[in-house]
Design a protein around this motif. Structure first.
Motif, PDB file in Angstrom:
ATOM      1  N   GLY A 151       2.405   0.105   4.683  1.00  0.00           N
ATOM      2  CA  GLY A 151       3.232   0.158   3.487  1.00  0.00           C
ATOM      3  C   GLY A 151       3.960  -1.121   3.153  1.00  0.00           C
TER       4      GLY A 151
ATOM      5  N   ILE B 118       0.315   4.351  -0.292  1.00  0.00           N
ATOM      6  CA  ILE B 118      -0.233   5.466   0.492  1.00  0.00           C
ATOM      7  C   ILE B 118      -1.270   4.871   1.459  1.00  0.00           C
ATOM      8  CG2 ILE B 118      -1.272   7.762   0.378  1.00  0.00           C
ATOM      9  CD1 ILE B 118      -0.550   7.812  -2.605  1.00  0.00           C
TER      10      ILE B 118
ATOM     11  N   HIS C 108      -2.567   5.520   4.318  1.00  0.00           N
ATOM     12  CA  HIS C 108      -3.593   6.339   4.974  1.00  0.00           C
ATOM     13  C   HIS C 108      -4.771   6.665   4.051  1.00  0.00           C
ATOM     14  CE1 HIS C 108      -1.063   9.388   3.033  1.00  0.00           C
ATOM     15  NE2 HIS C 108      -2.114  10.188   3.099  1.00  0.00           N
TER      16      HIS C 108
ATOM     17  N   CYS D 140       0.862  -1.181   0.000  1.00  0.00           N
ATOM     18  CA  CYS D 140       0.000   0.000   0.000  1.00  0.00           C
ATOM     19  C   CYS D 140       0.901   1.234   0.000  1.00  0.00           C
ATOM     20  CB  CYS D 140      -0.901  -0.007   1.228  1.00  0.00           C
ATOM     21  SG  CYS D 140      -1.814  -1.526   1.452  1.00  0.00           S
TER      22      CYS D 140
END
Length: 120
Positions: A112, A36, A38, A34
């Motif tokens: 991440g 980003i 958030h 991931c």
């Protein structure tokens, strides 16, 4: 299902009635990197509605489960190439389920480094 029934001290065919005239399904979830985290939407804290959930582990942490005794969320330490077997609501809901395994709340943390996590 017969082996699960026997492991719970029941007759081998005790759970068979829950799987007659039903629709089977299988879902594959993959939790990739991931970039980003958030901004990512994941699957929130939940219980599985089916009979069993199987999570194939790798070396990346992310699975959290709710401890029944005090409600604390704990991170599950991954064991490479291991599988976690989670009991779902179908097995928990049997009327004679006193002392049976309970369907547990859990989720996979999005971050991440969510490489290679698969559940089915």
């Amino acid at each position: 299902m017969e082996l699960i029934s026997l492991s719970l001290g029941l007759s081998a065919n005790r759970l068979n009635g829950f799987f007659e005239d039903q629709t089977s399904y299988m879902r594959l979830n993959h939790y990739p990197t991931c970039p980003i985290p958030h901004l990512a939407l994941g699957i929130g804290r939940h219980k599985d509605s089916g009979a069993l959930a199987i999570l194939a582990q790798d070396d990346v942490e992310g699975l959290e489960v709710k401890r029944k005794t005090n409600g604390e969320w704990i991170r599950v330490k991954p064991i490479h190439d291991a599988h976690i077997i989670n009991v779902g609501d179908i097995i928990q809901k049997d009327p004679s389920s006193h002392g049976w395994p309970e369907s547990g709340k859990h989720f996979v943390l999005i971050h991440g480094a969510c490489l290679g996590e698969w559940s089915w």
